[in-house]
Design a protein around this motif. Structure first.
Motif, PDB file in Angstrom:
ATOM      1  N   GLN A  42      -8.487   5.477   3.692  1.00 58.12           N
ATOM      2  CA  GLN A  42      -8.934   4.347   2.695  1.00 58.12           C
ATOM      3  C   GLN A  42      -8.316   2.938   3.044  1.00 58.12           C
ATOM      4  O   GLN A  42      -8.943   1.932   3.002  1.00 58.12           O
ATOM      5  N   ILE A  48       2.056  11.428   2.028  1.00 55.88           N
ATOM      6  CA  ILE A  48       0.777  10.531   2.610  1.00 55.88           C
ATOM      7  C   ILE A  48      -0.003  11.302   3.417  1.00 55.88           C
ATOM      8  O   ILE A  48       0.419  12.034   4.584  1.00 55.88           O
ATOM      9  N   LYS A 103       0.795  -1.202  -0.330  1.00 57.43           N
ATOM     10  CA  LYS A 103       0.006  -0.220  -0.015  1.00 57.43           C
ATOM     11  C   LYS A 103       0.929   1.284  -0.004  1.00 57.43           C
ATOM     12  O   LYS A 103       0.580   2.303  -0.649  1.00 57.43           O
ATOM     13  N   ASN A 151      -5.345   8.761   2.819  1.00 59.49           N
ATOM     14  CA  ASN A 151      -4.774   7.468   2.177  1.00 59.49           C
ATOM     15  C   ASN A 151      -4.878   6.506   3.503  1.00 59.49           C
ATOM     16  O   ASN A 151      -5.025   5.193   3.356  1.00 59.49           O
TER      17      ASN A 151
END
Length: 360
Positions: free
Chosen positions: A130, A123, A114, A127
């Protein structure tokens, strides 16, 4: 301004030149990661009255500060940050080997695909959110919460070392869950299980599970070594490396424990060793299944629930107080049993004796 020719001192990396107003001007020279540093560190007439020794101490402090901030690269990827973080955990010895293995597993299974190649400063909370939402489709809320805690610790490390200024995990909507577990057995079943354990026909596992009935965790029992046992004082110490409290926890032996320890012939290394390999026992699952079968317990019952058994019987079937139960179970904070005072080893031993007498 060019620095005049300097004279070496007896302190490594410290030299000086003379100035008509400042006196001796001390320079520090050192190398970090193949980069050479040369800095004026103080002078004879400054407020510290710097001399060669003081200059050396200042140099070492400056060097440490720079070394601690060698991580400062604004374009670090998540993978690079993770490697630094893991190296820090290993070198600082701030977590157990088991925790390190677990963190590596979480990284490989969940973080790597990821986040690996993302720049750490790109980041965002979105993010992470999710990531959490996707995991909730297949993982329990508690597991997802643990993963978020690992990510948060990583970003806190990055902030501390000035790699980033933001922890995107803070604003994530974390999953709600109830982590409490009801103790599954009634008094009759608890008594039956207790007596099955203390009369179990397999001596090694009888001893191990009897020890677990004293409120100890599985890892504490299986990692116990003979240097943690004091026969003269009739105490044993669960060292900080193997307990959850992360500090040495000492307990008085009950008569049951004293008899277990004194009758073990091989008093070297681990207290409880595998009958097959002679090494530390790693798995109690099959022995636990045999005990449950013999006790005719068909309900879902984990080995860890033996701690709950002790707490349940203590509070509901003896006059043990919350303070005594906390001492028996080795709680290091007030959260598991509300508010309690420090209880002496003898009081805890007396408390477990009441539980044993009630269940026998």
């Amino acid at each position: 301004m060019a620095i005049p020719k300097t004279t070496k001192t007896n302190y490594p990396g410290i030299s000086y030149y003379s100035d008509s107003q400042k006196g001796k001007v001390f320079l520090a020279t050192f190398t970090i990661n193949k980069k050479k540093y040369r800095k004026i560190i103080g002078y004879e007439n400054d407020e510290f009255k710097t001399n060669a020794k003081i200059a050396f101490l200042k140099k070492e402090s400056m060097k440490n500060e720079i070394e601690n901030n060698t991580y400062i690269k604004k374009d670090l990827t998540f993978k690079q940050l993770w490697e630094l973080y893991l190296e820090h955990l290993i070198n600082s010895k701030s977590v157990s080997q088991k925790t390190l293995i677990n963190k590596k597993s979480v990284y490989n299974c969940h973080f790597k695909t990821k986040f690996d190649n993302l720049k750490i400063n790109t980041i965002q909370t979105y993010n992470i959110q999710q990531f959490a939402n996707d995991l909730l489709k297949t993982k329990s809320p508690k597991s997802v919460d643990n993963y978020l805690a690992d990510l948060s610790a990583l970003f806190k490390f990055a902030i501390k070392h000035k790699i980033t200024t933001n922890n995107p995990v803070i604003l994530v909507d974390k999953p709600k869950y109830d982590n409490t577990r009801e103790y599954p057995l009634d008094f009759v079943e608890s008594k039956r299980l207790f007596n099955t354990i203390i009369n179990f026909k397999e001596p090694l596992y009888k001893d191990i599970f009897t020890f677990l009935l004293h409120g100890r965790r599985t890892g504490e029992v299986l990692n116990l070594t003979w240097d943690m046992i004091d026969f003269e004082k009739r105490t044993y110490t669960i060292k900080y490396e193997i307990n959850k409290a992360k500090k040495n926890m000492s307990y008085e032996m009950t008569d049951e424990l004293y008899n277990i320890f004194i009758n073990i012939e091989d008093k070297d290394g681990y207290v409880f060793k595998s009958l097959v390999t002679g090494a530390k026992i790693k798995n109690l699952r099959w022995a636990w299944d045999r005990i449950l079968k013999e006790a005719n317990i068909n309900k879902s019952m984990r080995i860890h629930d033996l701690r709950h058994l002790i707490g349940e019987i203590s509070l509901n079937n003896t006059d043990n107080s919350m303070e005594v139960v906390a001492a028996i179970l080795g709680h290091s904070s007030t959260r598991p049993t509300r508010r309690y005072a420090k209880v002496q080893q003898k009081v805890a031993a007396q408390g477990i004796k009441k539980v044993f007498d009630t269940l026998k």
